[in-house]
Motif scaffolding. Structure first.
Motif, PDB file in Angstrom:
ATOM      1  N   THR A  73      49.146  29.822  45.688  1.00 37.88           N
ATOM      2  CA  THR A  73      49.466  31.077  46.248  1.00 37.88           C
ATOM      3  C   THR A  73      48.641  31.442  47.371  1.00 37.88           C
ATOM      4  N   THR A  74      47.642  30.552  47.486  1.00 38.62           N
ATOM      5  CA  THR A  74      46.647  30.669  48.745  1.00 38.62           C
ATOM      6  C   THR A  74      46.867  29.542  49.656  1.00 38.62           C
TER       7      THR A  74
ATOM      8  N   MET B  35      38.013  27.880  39.778  1.00 40.68           N
ATOM      9  CA  MET B  35      38.424  28.868  40.700  1.00 40.68           C
ATOM     10  C   MET B  35      37.938  28.876  41.924  1.00 40.68           C
ATOM     11  N   VAL B  36      36.435  28.646  41.813  1.00 37.89           N
ATOM     12  CA  VAL B  36      35.993  28.577  43.360  1.00 37.89           C
ATOM     13  C   VAL B  36      36.468  27.578  44.305  1.00 37.89           C
ATOM     14  N   LEU B  37      36.760  26.315  43.566  1.00 40.55           N
ATOM     15  CA  LEU B  37      37.318  25.318  44.190  1.00 40.55           C
ATOM     16  C   LEU B  37      38.747  25.390  44.545  1.00 40.55           C
ATOM     17  N   ALA B  38      39.691  25.738  43.679  1.00 36.84           N
ATOM     18  CA  ALA B  38      41.089  25.843  43.907  1.00 36.84           C
ATOM     19  C   ALA B  38      41.690  27.197  44.770  1.00 36.84           C
ATOM     20  N   ILE B  39      40.737  28.073  44.683  1.00 38.49           N
ATOM     21  CA  ILE B  39      41.126  29.244  45.443  1.00 38.49           C
ATOM     22  C   ILE B  39      40.448  29.468  46.862  1.00 38.49           C
ATOM     23  N   TRP B  40      39.022  29.333  46.647  1.00 38.84           N
ATOM     24  CA  TRP B  40      38.153  29.395  47.949  1.00 38.84           C
ATOM     25  C   TRP B  40      38.313  30.708  48.804  1.00 38.84           C
ATOM     26  N   ALA B  41      38.652  31.999  48.055  1.00 43.67           N
ATOM     27  CA  ALA B  41      38.802  33.120  48.806  1.00 43.67           C
ATOM     28  C   ALA B  41      38.350  34.156  47.981  1.00 43.67           C
ATOM     29  N   LEU B  42      37.314  35.022  47.926  1.00 42.99           N
ATOM     30  CA  LEU B  42      36.827  36.015  47.207  1.00 42.99           C
ATOM     31  C   LEU B  42      37.891  36.947  46.725  1.00 42.99           C
ATOM     32  N   PRO B  43      38.502  37.770  47.614  1.00 41.77           N
ATOM     33  CA  PRO B  43      39.429  38.528  47.086  1.00 41.77           C
ATOM     34  C   PRO B  43      40.469  38.207  46.368  1.00 41.77           C
ATOM     35  N   GLY B  44      41.109  36.980  46.534  1.00 43.87           N
ATOM     36  CA  GLY B  44      41.985  36.353  46.006  1.00 43.87           C
ATOM     37  C   GLY B  44      41.642  36.019  44.393  1.00 43.87           C
ATOM     38  N   MET B  45      40.071  35.413  44.321  1.00 45.25           N
ATOM     39  CA  MET B  45      39.672  35.288  43.047  1.00 45.25           C
ATOM     40  C   MET B  45      39.417  36.510  42.331  1.00 45.25           C
ATOM     41  N   VAL B  46      38.916  37.520  42.890  1.00 46.65           N
ATOM     42  CA  VAL B  46      38.830  38.906  42.134  1.00 46.65           C
ATOM     43  C   VAL B  46      40.184  39.512  41.711  1.00 46.65           C
ATOM     44  N   VAL B  47      40.922  39.265  42.532  1.00 47.30           N
ATOM     45  CA  VAL B  47      42.380  39.613  42.090  1.00 47.30           C
ATOM     46  C   VAL B  47      42.946  39.138  41.138  1.00 47.30           C
ATOM     47  N   LEU B  48      42.813  37.686  40.763  1.00 50.47           N
ATOM     48  CA  LEU B  48      43.340  36.812  39.742  1.00 50.47           C
ATOM     49  C   LEU B  48      42.535  37.381  38.548  1.00 50.47           C
ATOM     50  N   LEU B  49      41.268  37.677  38.491  1.00 47.22           N
ATOM     51  CA  LEU B  49      40.612  37.939  37.442  1.00 47.22           C
ATOM     52  C   LEU B  49      41.151  39.328  36.901  1.00 47.22           C
ATOM     53  N   GLY B  50      41.191  40.427  37.760  1.00 54.25           N
ATOM     54  CA  GLY B  50      41.638  41.529  37.569  1.00 54.25           C
ATOM     55  C   GLY B  50      43.373  41.363  36.893  1.00 54.25           C
ATOM     56  N   ALA B  51      43.981  40.526  37.443  1.00 51.06           N
ATOM     57  CA  ALA B  51      45.173  40.275  36.711  1.00 51.06           C
ATOM     58  C   ALA B  51      45.066  39.572  35.180  1.00 51.06           C
ATOM     59  N   VAL B  52      44.066  38.775  34.878  1.00 50.75           N
ATOM     60  CA  VAL B  52      43.793  38.265  33.757  1.00 50.75           C
ATOM     61  C   VAL B  52      43.349  39.253  32.855  1.00 50.75           C
ATOM     62  N   MET B  53      42.219  40.023  33.286  1.00 51.85           N
ATOM     63  CA  MET B  53      41.848  40.988  32.552  1.00 51.85           C
ATOM     64  C   MET B  53      42.963  42.257  31.953  1.00 51.85           C
ATOM     65  N   SER B  54      43.794  42.710  32.951  1.00 51.28           N
ATOM     66  CA  SER B  54      44.672  43.293  32.521  1.00 51.28           C
ATOM     67  C   SER B  54      46.199  42.901  31.701  1.00 51.28           C
TER      68      SER B  54
END
Lengths: 116, 246
Positions: free
Chosen positions: A23-24, B58-77
């Motif tokens: 997605t990125t 996640m750091v390696l695969a996404i490498w965009a902090l906002p996207g990483m934080v959003v994914l965590l938020g989605a997992v948490m919910s």
């Protein structure tokens, strides 16, 4: 299909690849494709940079107004005040990043202890 | 200045030199602040129930902090794959204009397109800001080597940071844990302001700061995209208006 959907070691990694990488990276690849057709002094890049800047600025605004984790217990007024104070110092001191961040943190920590 | 197209192609030593110059830029104030933002991420990942290996991946695969934080938020919910993917995709649209802005600066007359597609994975706020500020001092033929050094060392160092701080996150006092959150926005604020090349950039920033939270309340999910298009469009309109008056 949540993170814990399949009880195998590889599933969370597949989940991260599908929900995080797939997605990125395509957005980045699209940028290379489009950027390869534009000269680096093209006027359109002023617009592109403005859109990109406004997007990241929106991320900043959301991080300050709607934080998650331990900072969620503080008031929005404190978080905004800390950020504004820090940015003011950065600006007045001639774009000094470190003093700006130190002041923002100092305002925040004092407010945190005052229960704001 | 000689025409760059007639210069001989740079040799391996020259490429290595600029790779290391770029890698050295990872140890800088923006780099250090990005490390601290990843400390915050490590704590958040732990809260979300991610294992250490998953957080580092996640750091390696996404490498965009906002996207990483959003994914965590989605997992948490407790969100499913499709909902999580959609949220991350929306938060990452901003990467396209960033890459479009940087690629013409990185590209030399001999640059292979595949090189650019590989380098694109490293483009996120920190390396983007550092590159926009410094890439014009790098010879055009060597800019890809320089950016490869910068981007890859930032990714590697932050994977190590997440690995280390995942282990100690639980022991941080509450005021430190809360204070870490402020580092990321302060860092984005100052670095973006510094990287803006024209007044339109500064206006876009102010519009985005206000529109982001505002749209978040009214059209959650479309807040980032909407703020970018409206804020950036308004800033560009003001830029055109000023140009015409000159």
């Amino acid at each position: 299909m949540t993170l814990g959907w399949i009880d195998e070691w590889w599933w969370p990694y597949a989940f991260i690849l599908l929900a995080g990488f797939a997605t990125t990276y395509p957005w980045r690849a699209l940028g290379v494709y489009l950027g390869g057709r534009i000269r680096d002094d093209a006027e359109i890049l002023v617009l592109v940079r403005a859109v990109a800047t406004a997007l990241v600025a929106a991320v900043i605004g959301n991080l300050v107004c709607f934080p998650s984790g331990p900072a969620a217990g503080t008031t929005a007024a404190l978080r905004v005040a800390a950020a504004v104070a820090g940015f003011a110092v950065y600006f007045i001191r001639g774009r000094a990043v470190l003093p700006g961040i130190v002041v923002a943190e100092a305002v925040f920590v004092v407010g945190f202890y005052l229960g704001l | 200045m000689p025409d760059e197209a007639v210069l001989p192609p740079p040799d391996f030593a020259e490429r290595g030199h600029w790779f290391l110059t770029g890698a050295g830029k990872a140890i800088s104030i923006p780099g250090l602040i990005l490390f601290t933002a990843h400390i915050g991420f490590a704590g958040l990942a732990r809260e979300a129930g991610m294992t250490m290996g998953q957080a580092v991946f996640m750091v390696l695969a996404i490498w965009a902090l906002p996207g990483m934080v959003v994914l965590l938020g989605a997992v948490m919910s407790g969100a499913g794959l499709v909902a999580a993917a959609f949220a991350v995709a929306l938060s990452s649209v901003r990467l396209t204009p960033m890459v479009v802005a940087l690629v013409p600066e990185l590209r030399g007359p001999r640059t292979n397109r595949l090189t650019l597609y590989l380098l694109a994975h490293f483009i996120a706020v920190t390396s983007w800001v550092i590159a926009l500020q410094t890439v014009r001092d790098v010879p055009r033929d060597l800019r890809t080597s320089y950016y490869f050094g910068l981007g890859s060392s930032l990714v590697l160092v932050n994977m190590v940071v997440v690995w280390l701080f995942y282990l100690v996150a639980e022991d941080l006092p509450p005021v430190v844990a809360a204070g870490l959150f402020l580092l990321t926005p302060m860092y984005f604020l100052t670095s973006l302001w510094g990287a803006a090349r024209e007044q339109a950039g500064h206006m876009a920033m102010v519009f985005g700061l206000v529109l982001g939270p505002l749209l978040h309340v009214f059209v959650p999910g479309l807040d980032l995209l909407g703020a970018g298009l409206i804020g950036g469009g308004l800033a560009y309109g003001a830029h055109l208006y000023q140009d015409r008056r000159k």
